[in-house]
Design a protein around this motif. Structure first.
Motif, PDB file in Angstrom:
ATOM      1  N   GLN A  39     -79.526  -3.616  65.737  1.00  0.00           N
ATOM      2  CA  GLN A  39     -78.170  -4.109  65.526  1.00  0.00           C
ATOM      3  C   GLN A  39     -78.115  -5.573  65.923  1.00  0.00           C
ATOM      4  N   ALA A  40     -77.816  -6.399  64.947  1.00  0.00           N
ATOM      5  CA  ALA A  40     -77.662  -7.828  65.183  1.00  0.00           C
ATOM      6  C   ALA A  40     -76.209  -8.124  65.555  1.00  0.00           C
ATOM      7  N   PRO A  41     -75.972  -9.221  66.242  1.00  0.00           N
ATOM      8  CA  PRO A  41     -74.587  -9.554  66.624  1.00  0.00           C
ATOM      9  C   PRO A  41     -73.671  -9.618  65.414  1.00  0.00           C
ATOM     10  N   GLY A  42     -72.557  -8.920  65.499  1.00  0.00           N
ATOM     11  CA  GLY A  42     -71.579  -8.933  64.432  1.00  0.00           C
ATOM     12  C   GLY A  42     -71.932  -8.093  63.221  1.00  0.00           C
ATOM     13  N   LYS A  43     -73.028  -7.351  63.315  1.00  0.00           N
ATOM     14  CA  LYS A  43     -73.455  -6.527  62.179  1.00  0.00           C
ATOM     15  C   LYS A  43     -73.533  -5.062  62.582  1.00  0.00           C
ATOM     16  N   GLU A  44     -73.565  -4.203  61.574  1.00  0.00           N
ATOM     17  CA  GLU A  44     -73.701  -2.787  61.832  1.00  0.00           C
ATOM     18  C   GLU A  44     -75.158  -2.444  62.180  1.00  0.00           C
ATOM     19  N   ARG A  45     -75.294  -1.341  62.877  1.00  0.00           N
ATOM     20  CA  ARG A  45     -76.633  -0.857  63.185  1.00  0.00           C
ATOM     21  C   ARG A  45     -77.337  -0.446  61.891  1.00  0.00           C
ATOM     22  N   GLU A  46     -78.618  -0.779  61.792  1.00  0.00           N
ATOM     23  CA  GLU A  46     -79.355  -0.452  60.580  1.00  0.00           C
ATOM     24  C   GLU A  46     -80.691   0.209  60.907  1.00  0.00           C
ATOM     25  N   PHE A  47     -81.122   1.023  59.988  1.00  0.00           N
ATOM     26  CA  PHE A  47     -82.395   1.720  60.097  1.00  0.00           C
ATOM     27  C   PHE A  47     -83.544   0.721  59.963  1.00  0.00           C
ATOM     28  N   VAL A  48     -84.573   0.905  60.757  1.00  0.00           N
ATOM     29  CA  VAL A  48     -85.762   0.067  60.674  1.00  0.00           C
ATOM     30  C   VAL A  48     -86.979   0.884  60.244  1.00  0.00           C
ATOM     31  N   ALA A  49     -87.259   1.961  60.975  1.00  0.00           N
ATOM     32  CA  ALA A  49     -88.459   2.753  60.696  1.00  0.00           C
ATOM     33  C   ALA A  49     -88.309   4.133  61.305  1.00  0.00           C
ATOM     34  N   ALA A  50     -89.060   5.089  60.761  1.00  0.00           N
ATOM     35  CA  ALA A  50     -89.054   6.443  61.292  1.00  0.00           C
ATOM     36  C   ALA A  50     -90.442   7.045  61.149  1.00  0.00           C
ATOM     37  N   ILE A  51     -90.712   8.026  61.993  1.00  0.00           N
ATOM     38  CA  ILE A  51     -91.997   8.709  61.968  1.00  0.00           C
ATOM     39  C   ILE A  51     -91.756  10.186  62.225  1.00  0.00           C
ATOM     40  N   THR A  52     -92.483  11.031  61.499  1.00  0.00           N
ATOM     41  CA  THR A  52     -92.319  12.463  61.663  1.00  0.00           C
ATOM     42  C   THR A  52     -92.868  12.936  63.008  1.00  0.00           C
ATOM     43  N   TRP A  53     -92.539  14.179  63.368  1.00  0.00           N
ATOM     44  CA  TRP A  53     -92.931  14.671  64.686  1.00  0.00           C
ATOM     45  C   TRP A  53     -94.443  14.648  64.875  1.00  0.00           C
ATOM     46  N   SER A  54     -95.176  14.859  63.803  1.00  0.00           N
ATOM     47  CA  SER A  54     -96.630  14.890  63.909  1.00  0.00           C
ATOM     48  C   SER A  54     -97.247  13.499  63.798  1.00  0.00           C
ATOM     49  N   GLY A  55     -96.446  12.553  63.338  1.00  0.00           N
ATOM     50  CA  GLY A  55     -96.980  11.219  63.075  1.00  0.00           C
ATOM     51  C   GLY A  55     -97.631  11.089  61.712  1.00  0.00           C
ATOM     52  N   GLY A  56     -97.549  12.137  60.912  1.00  0.00           N
ATOM     53  CA  GLY A  56     -98.244  12.132  59.635  1.00  0.00           C
ATOM     54  C   GLY A  56     -97.582  11.308  58.544  1.00  0.00           C
ATOM     55  N   SER A  57     -96.289  11.076  58.687  1.00  0.00           N
ATOM     56  CA  SER A  57     -95.572  10.284  57.677  1.00  0.00           C
ATOM     57  C   SER A  57     -94.680   9.258  58.356  1.00  0.00           C
ATOM     58  N   THR A  58     -94.567   8.112  57.712  1.00  0.00           N
ATOM     59  CA  THR A  58     -93.721   7.045  58.226  1.00  0.00           C
ATOM     60  C   THR A  58     -92.813   6.525  57.117  1.00  0.00           C
ATOM     61  N   TYR A  59     -91.716   5.920  57.524  1.00  0.00           N
ATOM     62  CA  TYR A  59     -90.699   5.434  56.599  1.00  0.00           C
ATOM     63  C   TYR A  59     -90.205   4.091  57.116  1.00  0.00           C
ATOM     64  N   TYR A  60     -89.926   3.179  56.184  1.00  0.00           N
ATOM     65  CA  TYR A  60     -89.527   1.840  56.580  1.00  0.00           C
ATOM     66  C   TYR A  60     -88.366   1.331  55.736  1.00  0.00           C
ATOM     67  N   ALA A  61     -87.554   0.502  56.348  1.00  0.00           N
ATOM     68  CA  ALA A  61     -86.573  -0.259  55.585  1.00  0.00           C
ATOM     69  C   ALA A  61     -87.318  -1.291  54.751  1.00  0.00           C
ATOM     70  N   ASP A  62     -86.774  -1.610  53.604  1.00  0.00           N
ATOM     71  CA  ASP A  62     -87.431  -2.584  52.720  1.00  0.00           C
ATOM     72  C   ASP A  62     -87.618  -3.931  53.412  1.00  0.00           C
TER      73      ASP A  62
END
Length: 123
Positions: A39-62
């Motif tokens: 979350q940057a000042p004056g902005k909404e919180r945004e997704f950056v990255a995620a990882i599954t419980w096993s670590g087998g898959s990851t996801y990223y914001a563009d």
């Protein structure tokens, strides 16, 4: 309950790197998918990255794909965010979060949150 504590933030010049860590305690860490948000000042919180419980898959914001890498070490109950080629627009408070759902980007699907760590990228 899962308690999350972030660390590793700081001030870095554009083009530099930082590695954020998020240490978890409480319920079994490996049962939860983990994510990073910012979350940057004056902005909404945004997704950056995620990882599954096993670590087998990851996801990223563009906006961070190819520059940031999320990883986890379930033996250490820790999730990491390696941030390379940092830009001034990456300046924000960064939060790690835990979810019962794999691969989700919506913050309301995350049940546990850390207190945040500040990242400032100077131009």
């Amino acid at each position: 309950q899962v308690q999350l504590v972030e660390s590793g933030g700081g001030l870095v010049q554009a083009g530099g790197s930082l590695r954020l860590s998020c240490a978890a305690s409480g319920r079994t860490f490996s049962l939860y998918a983990m994510g990073w948000f910012r979350q940057a000042p004056g902005k909404e919180r945004e997704f950056v990255a995620a990882i599954t419980w096993s670590g087998g898959s990851t996801y990223y914001a563009d906006s961070v794909k190819g520059r940031f890498t999320i990883s986890r070490d379930n033996a250490k109950n820790t999730v990491y965010l390696q941030m390379n080629s940092l830009k001034p627009e990456d300046t924000a408070d960064y939060y790690c979060a835990g979810s019962s759902y794999n691969g989700v980007r919506q913050d309301y699907l995350y049940d546990y949150w850390g207190q945040g760590t500040q990242v400032t990228v100077s131009s």
